[in-house]
Design a protein around this motif. Structure first.
Motif, mmCIF file in Angstrom:
data_model
loop_
_atom_site.group_PDB
_atom_site.id
_atom_site.type_symbol
_atom_site.label_atom_id
_atom_site.label_comp_id
_atom_site.label_asym_id
_atom_site.label_seq_id
_atom_site.Cartn_x
_atom_site.Cartn_y
_atom_site.Cartn_z
ATOM 1 N N VAL A 17 9.424 -27.022 82.229
ATOM 2 C CA VAL A 17 10.369 -25.792 82.488
ATOM 3 C C VAL A 17 11.672 -26.016 83.454
ATOM 4 C CG1 VAL A 17 9.704 -23.419 83.808
ATOM 5 C CG2 VAL A 17 8.088 -24.144 81.947
ATOM 6 N N LYS A 18 11.328 -26.789 84.656
ATOM 7 C CA LYS A 18 11.770 -27.748 85.540
ATOM 8 C C LYS A 18 12.893 -28.078 84.808
ATOM 9 C CE LYS A 18 12.228 -30.994 89.573
ATOM 10 N NZ LYS A 18 11.566 -32.074 90.100
ATOM 11 N N PHE A 24 16.397 -22.907 88.163
ATOM 12 C CA PHE A 24 15.287 -23.034 88.879
ATOM 13 C C PHE A 24 14.947 -23.662 90.341
ATOM 14 C CE2 PHE A 24 11.986 -26.045 89.370
ATOM 15 C CZ PHE A 24 10.353 -25.817 88.250
ATOM 16 N N ARG A 25 13.538 -22.810 90.654
ATOM 17 C CA ARG A 25 13.449 -22.861 91.784
ATOM 18 C C ARG A 25 12.162 -23.696 92.096
ATOM 19 N NH1 ARG A 25 16.799 -23.998 95.023
ATOM 20 N NH2 ARG A 25 17.346 -22.762 96.017
ATOM 21 N N PHE A 26 10.752 -22.532 91.185
ATOM 22 C CA PHE A 26 9.201 -22.875 90.503
ATOM 23 C C PHE A 26 9.063 -22.691 89.963
ATOM 24 C CE2 PHE A 26 4.579 -21.724 91.830
ATOM 25 C CZ PHE A 26 4.499 -23.433 92.229
ATOM 26 N N CYS A 27 7.766 -23.515 89.264
ATOM 27 C CA CYS A 27 6.736 -23.559 88.258
ATOM 28 C C CYS A 27 5.631 -23.165 88.982
ATOM 29 C CB CYS A 27 7.736 -24.003 86.790
ATOM 30 S SG CYS A 27 6.075 -23.485 85.298
ATOM 31 N N GLY A 28 4.996 -22.145 88.041
ATOM 32 C CA GLY A 28 3.618 -23.010 88.625
ATOM 33 C C GLY A 28 2.551 -21.993 87.958
ATOM 34 N N ILE A 29 1.590 -22.306 87.338
ATOM 35 C CA ILE A 29 0.447 -21.712 86.523
ATOM 36 C C ILE A 29 -1.019 -21.998 87.346
ATOM 37 C CG2 ILE A 29 -1.501 -22.590 84.521
ATOM 38 C CD1 ILE A 29 0.877 -23.515 83.333
ATOM 39 N N ARG A 40 2.139 -27.359 89.275
ATOM 40 C CA ARG A 40 3.489 -27.450 89.508
ATOM 41 C C ARG A 40 4.282 -27.536 89.341
ATOM 42 N NH1 ARG A 40 0.333 -27.650 94.061
ATOM 43 N NH2 ARG A 40 0.939 -29.265 95.975
ATOM 44 N N SER A 41 6.079 -27.501 89.472
ATOM 45 C CA SER A 41 6.963 -28.173 89.497
ATOM 46 C C SER A 41 7.917 -27.451 90.570
ATOM 47 C CB SER A 41 7.134 -28.517 88.719
ATOM 48 O OG SER A 41 8.267 -28.902 88.400
ATOM 49 N N TYR A 42 8.721 -27.864 91.521
ATOM 50 C CA TYR A 42 9.813 -27.515 92.165
ATOM 51 C C TYR A 42 10.682 -28.320 92.343
ATOM 52 C CZ TYR A 42 7.393 -29.646 95.549
ATOM 53 O OH TYR A 42 6.372 -30.744 96.306
ATOM 54 N N SER A 43 11.918 -27.538 92.710
ATOM 55 C CA SER A 43 13.068 -28.348 92.801
ATOM 56 C C SER A 43 12.928 -28.831 94.149
ATOM 57 C CB SER A 43 14.419 -28.249 92.408
ATOM 58 O OG SER A 43 14.518 -26.488 93.596
ATOM 59 N N PHE A 103 -2.167 -17.083 84.939
ATOM 60 C CA PHE A 103 -0.503 -17.017 84.269
ATOM 61 C C PHE A 103 0.189 -18.283 85.053
ATOM 62 C CE2 PHE A 103 -1.706 -15.298 88.783
ATOM 63 C CZ PHE A 103 -0.398 -14.972 88.849
ATOM 64 N N ILE A 104 1.442 -18.406 84.155
ATOM 65 C CA ILE A 104 2.441 -19.026 84.640
ATOM 66 C C ILE A 104 3.760 -17.909 85.264
ATOM 67 C CG2 ILE A 104 3.400 -19.230 82.276
ATOM 68 C CD1 ILE A 104 4.973 -21.264 82.758
ATOM 69 N N VAL A 105 3.990 -18.568 86.728
ATOM 70 C CA VAL A 105 5.155 -18.266 86.983
ATOM 71 C C VAL A 105 6.404 -19.420 87.065
ATOM 72 C CG1 VAL A 105 4.340 -18.754 89.746
ATOM 73 C CG2 VAL A 105 5.979 -16.894 89.311
ATOM 74 N N ILE A 106 7.103 -18.668 86.732
ATOM 75 C CA ILE A 106 8.603 -18.976 87.095
ATOM 76 C C ILE A 106 9.270 -18.038 87.837
ATOM 77 C CG2 ILE A 106 10.501 -19.693 85.915
ATOM 78 C CD1 ILE A 106 9.224 -19.357 83.143
#
Length: 142
Positions: A17-18, A24-29, A40-43, A103-106
């Motif tokens: 996703v990143k 892109f700022r953030f992706c978390g499950i 998670r991943s973040y820029s 849930f996934i939040v982007i």
């Protein structure tokens, strides 16, 4: 899949996703039950900013997800695919597992957000969400 393979698939999903979304700022499950972030991943350039701006909203997002899942269940809707939350600075695209347990939040910069691509990536993650739901049910029964 083993627990290690599932965790790796979740980490890979967040990185995918990143790498595929502009702004892109953030992706978390997250687990819906207690808001635990399981991947998670973040820029890099927004690490501190994202932590300061997104973290306080997680409680609100989790509450909204639970509310939407409950409303859908009461209305007989069996699947909720995504929820969109927008602020003046960020767009939050939330995908919910079929059983509402994960849930996934982007999080994207609002001016650069491509909601279509974000939703597409969420839909591609649905098989993994199904595995998480099933694993969660197995642990509850076992």
């Amino acid at each position: 899949m083993t627990g290690i393979e599932i965790q790796q698939a979740l980490n890979d999903l967040c990185e995918d996703v990143k790498n595929k979304l502009s702004g892109f700022r953030f992706c978390g499950i997250l687990k819906s039950s207690d808001s635990t972030i399981i991947a998670r991943s973040y820029s890099f350039d927004s690490q501190l900013e994202t932590a300061n701006n997104v973290a306080p909203l997680f409680g609100t997002i989790v509450d909204q997800v639970k509310h939407v899942v409950a409303l859908c269940a009461a209305a007989g809707v069996t699947e909720t695919h995504s929820i969109l939350i927008e602020t003046n600075k960020a767009t939050f695209v939330v995908g919910i597992s079929n059983k509402g347990k994960f849930f996934i939040v982007i999080v994207l910069e609002r001016d650069k957000a491509n909601i279509g691509i974000a939703r597409s990536l969420i839909e591609r993650s649905r098989p993994l969400a199904t595995i998480l739901d099933e694993r969660s049910e197995e642990r509850r029964v076992g």
